[in-house]
Design a protein around this motif. Structure first.
Motif, PDB file in Angstrom:
ATOM      1  N   GLY A  66       0.774  -1.230   0.000  1.00 41.82           N
ATOM      2  CA  GLY A  66       0.000   0.000   0.000  1.00 41.82           C
ATOM      3  C   GLY A  66       0.809   1.285   0.000  1.00 41.82           C
ATOM      4  O   GLY A  66       0.274   2.360   0.246  1.00 41.82           O
ATOM      5  N   LYS A  67       2.096   1.209  -0.342  1.00 47.68           N
ATOM      6  CA  LYS A  67       2.948   2.400  -0.270  1.00 47.68           C
ATOM      7  C   LYS A  67       2.529   3.483  -1.261  1.00 47.68           C
ATOM      8  O   LYS A  67       2.578   4.675  -0.936  1.00 47.68           O
ATOM      9  CB  LYS A  67       4.413   2.028  -0.490  1.00 47.68           C
ATOM     10  CG  LYS A  67       4.663   1.414  -1.855  1.00 47.68           C
ATOM     11  CD  LYS A  67       6.125   1.218  -2.147  1.00 47.68           C
ATOM     12  CE  LYS A  67       6.268   0.670  -3.553  1.00 47.68           C
ATOM     13  NZ  LYS A  67       5.618   1.515  -4.589  1.00 47.68           N
ATOM     14  N   SER A  68       2.120   3.103  -2.478  1.00 45.13           N
ATOM     15  CA  SER A  68       1.721   4.109  -3.467  1.00 45.13           C
ATOM     16  C   SER A  68       0.462   4.840  -3.032  1.00 45.13           C
ATOM     17  O   SER A  68       0.323   6.052  -3.229  1.00 45.13           O
ATOM     18  CB  SER A  68       1.499   3.461  -4.843  1.00 45.13           C
ATOM     19  OG  SER A  68       2.709   2.935  -5.350  1.00 45.13           O
ATOM     20  N   THR A  69      -0.461   4.115  -2.420  1.00 42.52           N
ATOM     21  CA  THR A  69      -1.680   4.733  -1.906  1.00 42.52           C
ATOM     22  C   THR A  69      -1.355   5.689  -0.768  1.00 42.52           C
ATOM     23  O   THR A  69      -1.920   6.779  -0.678  1.00 42.52           O
ATOM     24  CB  THR A  69      -2.661   3.647  -1.425  1.00 42.52           C
ATOM     25  OG1 THR A  69      -2.949   2.772  -2.515  1.00 42.52           O
ATOM     26  CG2 THR A  69      -3.951   4.266  -0.940  1.00 42.52           C
ATOM     27  N   VAL A  70      -0.442   5.298   0.111  1.00 41.37           N
ATOM     28  CA  VAL A  70      -0.014   6.180   1.201  1.00 41.37           C
ATOM     29  C   VAL A  70       0.643   7.428   0.628  1.00 41.37           C
ATOM     30  O   VAL A  70       0.369   8.552   1.059  1.00 41.37           O
ATOM     31  CB  VAL A  70       0.948   5.448   2.156  1.00 41.37           C
ATOM     32  CG1 VAL A  70       1.581   6.426   3.149  1.00 41.37           C
ATOM     33  CG2 VAL A  70       0.206   4.343   2.915  1.00 41.37           C
ATOM     34  N   HIS A 194       2.420  -3.738   5.584  1.00 42.03           N
ATOM     35  CA  HIS A 194       1.107  -4.362   5.640  1.00 42.03           C
ATOM     36  C   HIS A 194       1.021  -5.143   6.942  1.00 42.03           C
ATOM     37  O   HIS A 194       1.652  -6.181   7.099  1.00 42.03           O
ATOM     38  CB  HIS A 194       0.934  -5.289   4.432  1.00 42.03           C
ATOM     39  CG  HIS A 194      -0.454  -5.831   4.272  1.00 42.03           C
ATOM     40  ND1 HIS A 194      -1.186  -6.350   5.317  1.00 42.03           N
ATOM     41  CD2 HIS A 194      -1.253  -5.934   3.179  1.00 42.03           C
ATOM     42  CE1 HIS A 194      -2.358  -6.762   4.887  1.00 42.03           C
ATOM     43  NE2 HIS A 194      -2.426  -6.516   3.589  1.00 42.03           N
ATOM     44  N   ALA A 195       0.228  -4.634   7.894  1.00 47.26           N
ATOM     45  CA  ALA A 195       0.122  -5.281   9.199  1.00 47.26           C
ATOM     46  C   ALA A 195      -0.419  -6.699   9.056  1.00 47.26           C
ATOM     47  O   ALA A 195      -1.386  -6.949   8.352  1.00 47.26           O
ATOM     48  CB  ALA A 195      -0.798  -4.464  10.102  1.00 47.26           C
ATOM     49  N   GLY A 196       0.236  -7.621   9.714  1.00 47.72           N
ATOM     50  CA  GLY A 196      -0.209  -8.995   9.687  1.00 47.72           C
ATOM     51  C   GLY A 196       0.307  -9.776   8.496  1.00 47.72           C
ATOM     52  O   GLY A 196       0.138 -10.996   8.422  1.00 47.72           O
ATOM     53  N   LYS A 197       0.947  -9.085   7.557  1.00 46.89           N
ATOM     54  CA  LYS A 197       1.462  -9.757   6.365  1.00 46.89           C
ATOM     55  C   LYS A 197       2.978  -9.800   6.356  1.00 46.89           C
ATOM     56  O   LYS A 197       3.579 -10.846   6.108  1.00 46.89           O
ATOM     57  CB  LYS A 197       0.958  -9.048   5.108  1.00 46.89           C
ATOM     58  CG  LYS A 197       1.470  -9.657   3.806  1.00 46.89           C
ATOM     59  CD  LYS A 197       0.928  -8.915   2.588  1.00 46.89           C
ATOM     60  CE  LYS A 197       1.475  -9.506   1.306  1.00 46.89           C
ATOM     61  NZ  LYS A 197       0.966  -8.790   0.104  1.00 46.89           N
ATOM     62  N   VAL A 198       3.595  -8.661   6.620  1.00 49.47           N
ATOM     63  CA  VAL A 198       5.053  -8.607   6.588  1.00 49.47           C
ATOM     64  C   VAL A 198       5.624  -9.328   7.807  1.00 49.47           C
ATOM     65  O   VAL A 198       5.165  -9.152   8.932  1.00 49.47           O
ATOM     66  CB  VAL A 198       5.554  -7.140   6.539  1.00 49.47           C
ATOM     67  CG1 VAL A 198       5.160  -6.376   7.789  1.00 49.47           C
ATOM     68  CG2 VAL A 198       7.065  -7.090   6.345  1.00 49.47           C
ATOM     69  N   ARG A 199       6.610 -10.198   7.583  1.00 49.30           N
ATOM     70  CA  ARG A 199       7.227 -10.946   8.671  1.00 49.30           C
ATOM     71  C   ARG A 199       8.285 -10.090   9.369  1.00 49.30           C
ATOM     72  O   ARG A 199       8.881  -9.199   8.766  1.00 49.30           O
ATOM     73  CB  ARG A 199       7.859 -12.231   8.145  1.00 49.30           C
ATOM     74  CG  ARG A 199       6.871 -13.169   7.460  1.00 49.30           C
ATOM     75  CD  ARG A 199       7.466 -14.560   7.269  1.00 49.30           C
ATOM     76  NE  ARG A 199       8.729 -14.521   6.561  1.00 49.30           N
ATOM     77  CZ  ARG A 199       8.846 -14.527   5.228  1.00 49.30           C
ATOM     78  NH1 ARG A 199       7.755 -14.556   4.474  1.00 49.30           N
ATOM     79  NH2 ARG A 199      10.032 -14.511   4.648  1.00 49.30           N
ATOM     80  N   LYS A 200       8.523 -10.397  10.628  1.00 46.89           N
ATOM     81  CA  LYS A 200       9.449  -9.605  11.433  1.00 46.89           C
ATOM     82  C   LYS A 200      10.827  -9.552  10.796  1.00 46.89           C
ATOM     83  O   LYS A 200      11.450  -8.495  10.727  1.00 46.89           O
ATOM     84  CB  LYS A 200       9.534 -10.179  12.847  1.00 46.89           C
ATOM     85  CG  LYS A 200      10.500  -9.409  13.745  1.00 46.89           C
ATOM     86  CD  LYS A 200      10.541 -10.008  15.142  1.00 46.89           C
ATOM     87  CE  LYS A 200      11.541  -9.251  16.017  1.00 46.89           C
ATOM     88  NZ  LYS A 200      11.607  -9.832  17.390  1.00 46.89           N
ATOM     89  N   GLU A 201      11.319 -10.697  10.315  1.00 45.76           N
ATOM     90  CA  GLU A 201      12.670 -10.718   9.744  1.00 45.76           C
ATOM     91  C   GLU A 201      12.760  -9.883   8.462  1.00 45.76           C
ATOM     92  O   GLU A 201      13.810  -9.301   8.160  1.00 45.76           O
ATOM     93  CB  GLU A 201      13.119 -12.157   9.463  1.00 45.76           C
ATOM     94  CG  GLU A 201      12.247 -12.931   8.491  1.00 45.76           C
ATOM     95  CD  GLU A 201      11.125 -13.693   9.162  1.00 45.76           C
ATOM     96  OE1 GLU A 201      10.629 -14.674   8.567  1.00 45.76           O
ATOM     97  OE2 GLU A 201      10.742 -13.307  10.296  1.00 45.76           O
TER      98      GLU A 201
END
Length: 239
Positions: A66-70, A194-201
């Protein structure tokens, strides 16, 4: 660091059959999500009060966060604050800004960097007061070389004299090297996740990539946070 959490679906673009996108800050400026973008704008300004960020790069760790939308919505709220704003689409492989603002993209950043057009031909009006865009232009064979060129550095310095705020939408950090090249030329970076999608690492690796080029991380935007329908949004910031 700044964090902004938004209700799921709040900044997701709606599309018609011809892929035109609607910006929530433009279509519904009184919505909670529009207010969240204004809060983000305010916290950016207050967090860098001693060393203002004029050129801000917006990126993400991976694709479809969602970076382009932001970037588009943040550009709108800066313009609504009567700042002269330029949004540059530096996603030379898969651009989105021209669809978002419904402008043509026959020539743009890639054309300018390859000396095919002049600056005045690369900047387009959006129909929104104070807001201008520079589309990506034709997809070049060498995006990284163009974005890391001396011509790009000279362009950004020239644009500083013409605009109050310059926002740069870039490819994801971990996909190609383009974002790292531009991070070192920007005054600050917003990292969209993306909350819940991107992993911590993955998030840690993205941050390390920015640190490697001495980029100034202004904050992290948490996108598409799942919240109860009765809740609107929340935000907080800190050092």
């Amino acid at each position: 660091m700044i964090y902004l959490c938004q209700r799921e679906g709040g900044v997701t673009v709606s599309r018609t059959r011809n892929e035109k996108r609607h910006l929530v800050t433009l279509m519904n400026s009184h919505s909670p999500v529009s207010e969240a973008y204004r809060a983000l704008r305010t916290h950016i300004e207050y967090s860098v009060v001693d060393n203002p960020a004029q050129i801000i790069m917006i990126t993400s760790a991976g694709r479809e966060e969602g970076k382009s939308t932001v970037a588009g919505n943040l550009a709108v709220v800066y313009a609504q604050n009567e700042r002269r704003v330029l949004l540059i689409d530096a996603v030379l492989r898969k651009p989105a800004v021209h669809r978002m603002f419904q402008v043509s993209s026959p020539a743009g950043l890639s054309s300018l960097l390859s000396h095919q057009i002049d600056l005045e031909d690369a900047v387009q009006e959006t129909g929104i007061p104070h807001l201008y865009v520079m589309t990506s232009g034709p997809i070049p064979p060498n995006p990284a070389e163009l974005l890391g060129s001396e011509k790009m550095k000279e362009l950004l310095e020239q644009l500083r004299t013409q605009f109050d705020i310059i926002l740069i939408d870039t490819p994801p950090l971990l996909a190609v090297t383009d974002a790292q090249l531009l991070a070192s030329q920007s005054d600050g970076v917003l990292l969209v996740m993306h909350a819940g999608k991107v992993r911590k690492e993955i998030a840690v690796k993205a941050k390390e990539n920015l640190q490697r080029v001495n980029a100034r991380l202004l904050g992290v935007v948490l996108n598409k946070v799942k919240r109860k329908t009765s809740e609107k949004y929340y935000y907080y910031y800190g050092n």
